[in-house]
Design a protein around this motif. Structure first.
Motif, short mmCIF file in Angstrom:
data_model
loop_
_atom_site.label_atom_id
_atom_site.label_comp_id
_atom_site.label_asym_id
_atom_site.label_seq_id
_atom_site.Cartn_x
_atom_site.Cartn_y
_atom_site.Cartn_z
N THR A 66 43.35 80.84 90.67
CA THR A 66 42.58 82.06 90.45
C THR A 66 42.46 82.83 91.75
OG1 THR A 66 40.43 81.09 90.97
CG2 THR A 66 41.20 80.84 88.71
N ASN A 67 41.96 84.07 91.63
CA ASN A 67 41.62 84.81 92.84
C ASN A 67 40.11 84.65 93.07
OD1 ASN A 67 40.46 86.55 90.95
ND2 ASN A 67 42.03 88.12 91.17
N GLN A 68 39.48 85.65 93.67
CA GLN A 68 38.05 85.51 94.00
C GLN A 68 37.13 85.52 92.78
OE1 GLN A 68 40.12 88.08 94.83
NE2 GLN A 68 38.96 89.86 95.52
N ASN A 69 37.69 85.81 91.60
CA ASN A 69 36.93 85.66 90.36
C ASN A 69 37.03 84.20 89.92
OD1 ASN A 69 36.15 88.56 89.72
ND2 ASN A 69 38.35 88.75 90.11
N ASP A 70 36.16 83.40 90.50
CA ASP A 70 36.35 81.94 90.54
C ASP A 70 35.39 81.18 89.63
OD1 ASP A 70 34.03 82.53 91.92
OD2 ASP A 70 34.47 81.25 93.64
N THR A 71 35.10 81.74 88.45
CA THR A 71 34.17 81.08 87.52
C THR A 71 34.62 79.66 87.18
OG1 THR A 71 33.69 83.25 86.55
CG2 THR A 71 33.00 81.32 85.30
N VAL A 72 35.91 79.50 86.91
CA VAL A 72 36.42 78.19 86.49
C VAL A 72 36.37 77.16 87.63
CG1 VAL A 72 38.47 76.93 85.72
CG2 VAL A 72 37.76 79.02 84.54
N PRO A 73 36.89 77.48 88.83
CA PRO A 73 36.78 76.49 89.91
C PRO A 73 35.34 76.07 90.20
CG PRO A 73 38.32 78.20 90.54
CD PRO A 73 37.70 78.65 89.26
N ARG A 74 34.40 77.03 90.14
CA ARG A 74 33.00 76.67 90.37
C ARG A 74 32.46 75.78 89.25
NH1 ARG A 74 29.84 80.55 89.86
NH2 ARG A 74 31.22 82.31 89.41
N PHE A 75 32.89 76.07 88.01
CA PHE A 75 32.47 75.24 86.88
C PHE A 75 32.98 73.81 87.03
CE2 PHE A 75 33.63 73.43 82.72
CZ PHE A 75 32.37 73.33 82.15
N LEU A 76 34.23 73.66 87.49
CA LEU A 76 34.79 72.32 87.66
C LEU A 76 34.07 71.54 88.76
CD1 LEU A 76 38.60 73.15 87.30
CD2 LEU A 76 37.13 72.01 85.63
N GLN A 77 33.52 72.28 89.72
CA GLN A 77 32.81 71.61 90.82
C GLN A 77 31.39 71.20 90.42
OE1 GLN A 77 33.18 74.53 93.93
NE2 GLN A 77 35.03 73.59 94.78
N ASN A 78 30.66 72.13 89.77
CA ASN A 78 29.24 71.86 89.54
C ASN A 78 28.82 71.80 88.07
OD1 ASN A 78 29.05 74.57 88.69
ND2 ASN A 78 28.58 75.27 90.77
N LYS A 79 29.81 71.95 87.14
CA LYS A 79 29.57 71.86 85.69
C LYS A 79 28.60 72.93 85.17
CE LYS A 79 32.36 68.40 85.18
NZ LYS A 79 33.02 68.53 86.48
N GLU A 80 28.48 74.04 85.90
CA GLU A 80 27.65 75.16 85.44
C GLU A 80 28.55 76.37 85.19
OE1 GLU A 80 24.36 76.11 87.96
OE2 GLU A 80 23.67 74.03 88.10
N TRP A 81 28.43 76.94 83.98
CA TRP A 81 29.21 78.13 83.64
C TRP A 81 28.40 79.34 84.07
CZ3 TRP A 81 34.12 78.73 82.54
CH2 TRP A 81 34.56 79.94 82.02
N ALA A 82 28.75 79.93 85.20
CA ALA A 82 27.94 81.00 85.79
C ALA A 82 28.84 82.13 86.29
CB ALA A 82 27.12 80.43 86.95
N PRO A 83 29.35 82.97 85.36
CA PRO A 83 30.21 84.09 85.77
C PRO A 83 29.46 85.08 86.67
CG PRO A 83 30.32 83.73 83.39
CD PRO A 83 29.18 82.91 83.90
N ASN A 84 30.10 85.50 87.72
CA ASN A 84 29.58 86.56 88.57
C ASN A 84 30.13 87.90 88.09
OD1 ASN A 84 28.23 84.74 90.29
ND2 ASN A 84 30.11 84.35 91.44
N ASP A 85 29.66 88.98 88.70
CA ASP A 85 30.27 90.28 88.43
C ASP A 85 31.74 90.22 88.83
OD1 ASP A 85 27.86 91.29 87.56
OD2 ASP A 85 27.34 92.21 89.49
#
Length: 312
Positions: free
Chosen positions: A271-290
């Motif tokens: 992915t690029n800086q829109n990193d919802t999935v990598p962050r989800f894989l790290q902390n198991k929280e689905w937290a989309p940013n703008d």
């Protein structure tokens, strides 16, 4: 092909129903409950691209469509080259830009158009789709001047290239385009909202050509098999496929290929800086940013529709 709604297990549909419905109840996407591996993969890889793709799609769809019907649909849709080019030793690029709109989405868009032409039987259909750049052009050209089908394309104003914009805004006739003052995710949310309105769905015969639609996703499985087929036989089982990922449909297609038995050692999604999935894989929280803008606008997606399929 039996599919179920990943947000509502009680909604189970055939492939034909899933293609015609697009998005399921509660904005859920359809996906097969199980996938059966294909026997004799080596024999499959020896076939030409169209013949092999016909067999793969017939295997996935099952007995809902005759094999010769699927073969004709594939021949109509996949009528351009797929090239695996060696960039440097042991590093290859799969060129998916030889279709009419220069994007990999020509495969899914054109196969979906063949599906709806086969399934609709003269019913009026409105294709509502959001684009971050390349989907709009692929869908517009695939459905251009198709009888009884209108296409409505939503795109983020000022956030796609002028070339991409002209590929679909200059066609006219049954192609209707609207610039949205927002991001691709805003466009995608509008599409999903429309599908929640039963009156709108019924009145317009609403369908979606985003990778929400299962017909687009299964079509993309085929070119991964082609990439492996073009490798020297001794390299196939060592292949590492890396897929740039925005809405995560493309890498999901590669995963389906792997489950079907395609020889591959590793799959990567980047992915690029829109990193919802990598962050989800790290902390198991689905937290989309703008959504953040980048040079690769087609990857600027912070709420990827296909992640539930990948996760399943």
């Amino acid at each position: 092909m039996q599919l179920h709604n990943l947000k509502d297990e009680t909604q189970q549909v055939s492939f034909v129903e899933a293609v015609k419905t697009g998005l399921g109840r509660n904005q859920g996407v359809f996906f097969p409950k199980s996938l059966t591996p294909i026997q004799d993969i080596d024999k499959l890889l020896d076939l030409d691209f169209v013949s092999r793709s016909s067999k793969i799609l017939s295997h996935l769809i099952g007995d809902e469509l005759p094999a010769d019907t699927v073969a004709q649909m594939v021949q109509n849709a996949f009528n351009f080259d797929v090239k695996l080019v060696e960039v440097e030793k042991d590093i290859y690029c799969l060129e998916l830009f030889h279709g009419p709109t220069l994007a990999f989405k020509d495969f899914g868009g054109r196969f979906m158009a063949e599906c709806l032409a086969q399934f609709n039987q003269g019913e009026k259909v409105t294709i509502l789709t959001a684009t971050s750049g390349d989907t709009g052009a692929a869908v517009a050209h695939a459905f251009y001047n198709k009888p009884n089908i209108d296409v409505v394309i939503l795109y983020p104003k000022g956030k796609i290239s002028l070339a991409q914009q002209k590929l679909f805004t200059t066609l006219g006739n049954n192609i209707h385009c609207y610039a949205v003052d927002g991001s691709f995710d805003d466009c995608q949310s509008m599409v999903k909202q429309a599908f929640l309105d039963d009156e709108v769905k019924q009145k317009l015969g609403l369908n979606s050509a985003n990778s929400i639609n299962i017909s687009r996703l299964v079509a993309q499985v085929c070119y991964y098999f082609e990439a492996i087929a073009q490798l020297p036989k001794e390299q196939r089982s060592k292949a590492h496929i890396s897929v740039p990922s925005g809405n995560f449909g493309n890498v999901c297609a590669a995963m389906i290929g792997a489950v079907l038995g395609m020889p591959v050692a590793k799959l990567s999604a980047t992915t690029n800086q829109n990193d919802t999935v990598p962050r989800f894989l790290q902390n198991k929280e689905w937290a989309p940013n703008d959504t953040l803008e980048s040079l690769s606008n087609a990857m600027d997606v912070s709420k990827p529709n296909n992640w539930p399929r990948v996760q399943f």
